[in-house]
Design an enzyme around this catalytic site. Structure first.
Site, PDB file in Angstrom:
ATOM      1  N   CYS A 108       0.778  -1.091  -0.025  1.00  0.00           N
ATOM      2  CA  CYS A 108       0.007  -0.089  -0.098  1.00  0.00           C
ATOM      3  C   CYS A 108       0.905   1.400   0.012  1.00  0.00           C
ATOM      4  O   CYS A 108       1.759   1.350   0.859  1.00  0.00           O
ATOM      5  CB  CYS A 108      -0.956  -0.074   1.271  1.00  0.00           C
ATOM      6  SG  CYS A 108      -1.986   1.458   1.119  1.00  0.00           S
TER       7      CYS A 108
ATOM      8  N   CYS B 164       0.711   4.827   6.827  1.00  0.00           N
ATOM      9  CA  CYS B 164       0.119   4.679   8.167  1.00  0.00           C
ATOM     10  C   CYS B 164       1.163   4.107   9.175  1.00  0.00           C
ATOM     11  O   CYS B 164       1.737   2.992   8.787  1.00  0.00           O
ATOM     12  CB  CYS B 164      -1.158   3.968   8.291  1.00  0.00           C
ATOM     13  SG  CYS B 164      -2.351   4.646   6.577  1.00  0.00           S
TER      14      CYS B 164
ATOM     15  N   CYS C  36       0.591   0.421  10.163  1.00  0.00           N
ATOM     16  CA  CYS C  36       0.087  -0.940   9.208  1.00  0.00           C
ATOM     17  C   CYS C  36       1.355  -1.700   8.654  1.00  0.00           C
ATOM     18  O   CYS C  36       2.193  -1.064   8.113  1.00  0.00           O
ATOM     19  CB  CYS C  36      -0.988  -0.085   8.300  1.00  0.00           C
ATOM     20  SG  CYS C  36      -1.514  -1.440   7.321  1.00  0.00           S
TER      21      CYS C  36
ATOM     22  N   CYS D 208     -16.423  -9.195   6.457  1.00  0.00           N
ATOM     23  CA  CYS D 208     -15.652  -7.623   6.185  1.00  0.00           C
ATOM     24  C   CYS D 208     -14.380  -7.930   5.326  1.00  0.00           C
ATOM     25  O   CYS D 208     -13.633  -8.739   5.616  1.00  0.00           O
ATOM     26  CB  CYS D 208     -15.198  -7.187   7.359  1.00  0.00           C
ATOM     27  SG  CYS D 208     -16.578  -6.996   8.649  1.00  0.00           S
TER      28      CYS D 208
ATOM     29  N   CYS E 123     -19.286  -5.951   4.357  1.00  0.00           N
ATOM     30  CA  CYS E 123     -18.537  -4.626   4.636  1.00  0.00           C
ATOM     31  C   CYS E 123     -17.354  -4.783   3.644  1.00  0.00           C
ATOM     32  O   CYS E 123     -16.551  -5.691   3.536  1.00  0.00           O
ATOM     33  CB  CYS E 123     -18.393  -4.689   6.051  1.00  0.00           C
ATOM     34  SG  CYS E 123     -17.454  -3.513   6.556  1.00  0.00           S
TER      35      CYS E 123
ATOM     36  N   CYS F  60     -19.104   2.186   8.960  1.00  0.00           N
ATOM     37  CA  CYS F  60     -18.330   1.726  10.036  1.00  0.00           C
ATOM     38  C   CYS F  60     -17.261   2.700  10.264  1.00  0.00           C
ATOM     39  O   CYS F  60     -16.348   2.758   9.314  1.00  0.00           O
ATOM     40  CB  CYS F  60     -17.973   0.280   9.589  1.00  0.00           C
ATOM     41  SG  CYS F  60     -16.842  -0.319  10.906  1.00  0.00           S
TER      42      CYS F  60
ATOM     43  N   ARG G   7     -17.454  -2.252  18.356  1.00  0.00           N
ATOM     44  CA  ARG G   7     -16.511  -3.427  18.095  1.00  0.00           C
ATOM     45  C   ARG G   7     -15.333  -3.429  18.696  1.00  0.00           C
ATOM     46  O   ARG G   7     -14.456  -2.625  18.501  1.00  0.00           O
ATOM     47  CB  ARG G   7     -16.463  -3.549  16.677  1.00  0.00           C
ATOM     48  CG  ARG G   7     -15.724  -4.837  16.212  1.00  0.00           C
ATOM     49  CD  ARG G   7     -15.744  -5.361  14.720  1.00  0.00           C
ATOM     50  NE  ARG G   7     -17.038  -5.153  14.201  1.00  0.00           N
ATOM     51  CZ  ARG G   7     -17.532  -4.271  13.281  1.00  0.00           C
ATOM     52  NH1 ARG G   7     -16.580  -3.808  12.785  1.00  0.00           N
ATOM     53  NH2 ARG G   7     -18.898  -4.259  12.946  1.00  0.00           N
TER      54      ARG G   7
HETATM   55  N1  SAM Z   1      -6.781   0.476   3.254  1.00  0.00           N
HETATM   56  C1  SAM Z   1      -7.796   0.890   3.939  1.00  0.00           C
HETATM   57  C2  SAM Z   1      -7.758   1.762   4.753  1.00  0.00           C
HETATM   58  O1  SAM Z   1      -6.692   2.212   5.511  1.00  0.00           O
HETATM   59  O2  SAM Z   1      -8.999   2.357   4.829  1.00  0.00           O
HETATM   60  C3  SAM Z   1      -8.526  -0.534   4.459  1.00  0.00           C
HETATM   61  C4  SAM Z   1      -7.746  -1.464   5.445  1.00  0.00           C
HETATM   62  S1  SAM Z   1      -6.815  -0.817   6.819  1.00  0.00           S
HETATM   63  C5  SAM Z   1      -5.853  -1.948   7.274  1.00  0.00           C
HETATM   64  C6  SAM Z   1      -8.274  -0.883   7.843  1.00  0.00           C
HETATM   65  C7  SAM Z   1      -7.760  -0.571   9.293  1.00  0.00           C
HETATM   66  O3  SAM Z   1      -7.289  -1.694  10.271  1.00  0.00           O
HETATM   67  C8  SAM Z   1      -7.114   0.798   9.507  1.00  0.00           C
HETATM   68  O4  SAM Z   1      -8.008   2.129   9.182  1.00  0.00           O
HETATM   69  C9  SAM Z   1      -6.816   0.905  10.978  1.00  0.00           C
HETATM   70  O5  SAM Z   1      -7.552   1.408  11.685  1.00  0.00           O
HETATM   71  C10 SAM Z   1      -6.739  -0.739  11.283  1.00  0.00           C
HETATM   72  N2  SAM Z   1      -5.298  -1.182  11.545  1.00  0.00           N
HETATM   73  C11 SAM Z   1      -4.716  -1.306  10.599  1.00  0.00           C
HETATM   74  N3  SAM Z   1      -3.327  -1.721  11.282  1.00  0.00           N
HETATM   75  C12 SAM Z   1      -3.489  -2.005  12.666  1.00  0.00           C
HETATM   76  C13 SAM Z   1      -2.513  -2.570  13.515  1.00  0.00           C
HETATM   77  N4  SAM Z   1      -1.677  -2.828  13.492  1.00  0.00           N
HETATM   78  N5  SAM Z   1      -3.355  -2.432  14.780  1.00  0.00           N
HETATM   79  C14 SAM Z   1      -4.589  -1.985  15.028  1.00  0.00           C
HETATM   80  N6  SAM Z   1      -5.503  -1.550  13.844  1.00  0.00           N
HETATM   81  C15 SAM Z   1      -5.031  -1.685  12.646  1.00  0.00           C
HETATM   82 FE1  SF4 Z   2      -2.688   1.340   3.447  1.00  0.00          FE
HETATM   83 FE2  SF4 Z   2      -2.588   0.054   5.720  1.00  0.00          FE
HETATM   84 FE3  SF4 Z   2      -2.967   2.830   5.580  1.00  0.00          FE
HETATM   85 FE4  SF4 Z   2      -4.897   1.057   4.927  1.00  0.00          FE
HETATM   86  S1  SF4 Z   2      -4.156   1.348   7.115  1.00  0.00           S
HETATM   87  S2  SF4 Z   2      -4.366   2.688   3.832  1.00  0.00           S
HETATM   88  S3  SF4 Z   2      -3.788  -0.637   3.998  1.00  0.00           S
HETATM   89  S4  SF4 Z   2      -1.337   1.565   4.987  1.00  0.00           S
END
Ligand code: SAM
Ligand code: SF4
Ligand code: DTB
Length: 336
Positions: free
Chosen positions: A55, A59, A62, A99, A130, A190, A268
């Protein structure tokens, strides 16, 4: 207790909730929970990563960001049949909602026909659908709505002031814009976030405030505890400063504040359960959490797993929520 649903919460009011004596806060949250939901019922949702890794967003939490050195392998978007097979397994395991997440900044228009097929196929199995695919254009949101998508997950993640400390490739405002787009398309929202990213309590107040003052509350509010993944900015920071890990009681306070300010929403208890004690999870359910992710894996990180959850539900006397809407369930009970 069944006061009107408020969207005019002030930060001061929410901060005052966080400041309550813990037992008072949990008691109030439990009262609100019982007024709007059957407190022994917990919704079961299953997650599937339909497009993993690679990606372009940064973030800090992530494992799927190209900026992370987490060892997560990038894959292409899964085939429709493979997704439907996983959805069928989730349904057999008693899940109510399926989801699906993609590691995208936003879907490309060429991805949409396959996504539409997937939504239609999963919905035809009688599962709630979802998707979480990143930012959406109004046209893409319209296609998802037409395909029958029930929910779109798009987290605001934290309070507005802390946001840019976690993510630099998009803004808090971008997130709100997509939430508007999803609402305008008629898809249920959500949206929640992550606790334990090194933020202060004021940021958690700002996070709950931002959700509770949306023109309509999200129907689902996931509260994740950061899963610290090695090779991510925040995972590595937490490994170096273990004291930054969120305190369990503070996590429960955040759940309670979500429940009190957004009485009708499903709150949740999301990522992070695998490293939470049964007692902490029980406190979260008492404080109004009424939905979880089931199964061994979240998107890439481990989850508690069905055996542990079965044992926990038996111990606590919790039962899976059935298809009936919680409010209608409450009204039916009141009429009995
Ligand atoms: N890429 C899309 C986005 O960011 O909206 C969808 C997938 S993203 C992985 C979905 C959510 O997972 C993120 O918004 C974040 O809140 C949560 N998330 C991701 N990594 C995480 C982590 N290590 N611990 C807790 N929550 C996490
Ligand atoms: Fe990409 Fe992870 Fe950020 Fe979602 S949370 S936008 S998958 S880097
Ligand atoms: C949400 O708030 N939590 C889920 C879901 N929405 C998409 C994702 C949790 C991801 C945890 C880290 C991982 O599995 O990589």
């Amino acid at each position: 207790m069944s006061e009107a649903i408020r969207t005019d919460w002030t930060r001061e009011e929410i901060a005052a909730l966080f400041d309550l004596p813990f037992t008072e806060l949990v008691f109030r949250a439990a009262e609100v929970h019982r007024a709007h939901h059957r407190a022994s019922e917990v919704q079961l949702c299953t997650l599937l990563s339909i497009k993993t890794g690679g990606c372009p967003e940064d973030c800090g939490y992530c494992s799927q960001s190209v900026k992370a050195d987490s060892g997560v392998e990038a894959t292409r978007l899964m085939d429709v049949q493979a997704v439907l097979q996983r959805a069928a397994q989730a349904k057999d395991a008693g899940s109510q909602r399926f989801c699906m997440g993609a590691a995208w900044r936003n879907p490309k228009d060429r991805d949409m026909p396959k996504i539409v097929e997937i939504v239609k196929g999963v919905a035809a199995m009688g599962l709630e659908t979802c998707m979480t695919l990143g930012m959406l254009t109004p046209k893409q949101a319209g296609m998802l709505a037409e395909a029958g998508l029930d929910y779109y997950n798009h987290n605001i993640d934290t309070g507005p002031e802390y946001y840019e400390r976690v993510i630099s490739t998009r803004t808090f405002g971008d997130r709100l814009e997509t939430l508007d787009t999803v609402r305008a398309a008629g898809i249920s929202v959500c949206s929640g976030g992550i606790v334990g990213m090194g933020e202060m309590r004021a940021d958690r107040v700002g996070f709950i405030h931002a959700l509770a003052t949306l023109p309509r509350h999200p129907e689902s509010v996931p509260v994740n505890a950061l899963v610290p993944v090695k090779g991510t900015v925040l995972g590595d920071m937490l490994a170096d400063t273990p004291l930054a890990k969120i305190d369990d009681i503070e996590f429960v306070r955040t759940v309670a504040a979500a429940r009190i300010t957004m009485p009708k929403s499903m709150v949740r208890l999301s990522a992070g359960r695998e490293s939470m004690s049964e007692a902490t999870q029980a406190l979260c359910f008492l404080a109004g959490a009424n939905s979880i992710f089931t199964g061994d894996t979240l998107l890439t990180a481990p989850n508690a797993g069905d055996d542990a959850d079965g044992a926990l539900f038996a111990k606590l006397g919790l039962v899976p929520l059935t298809g009936e809407e919680p409010m209608r369930a409450c009204q039916a009970m009141a009429a009995e």
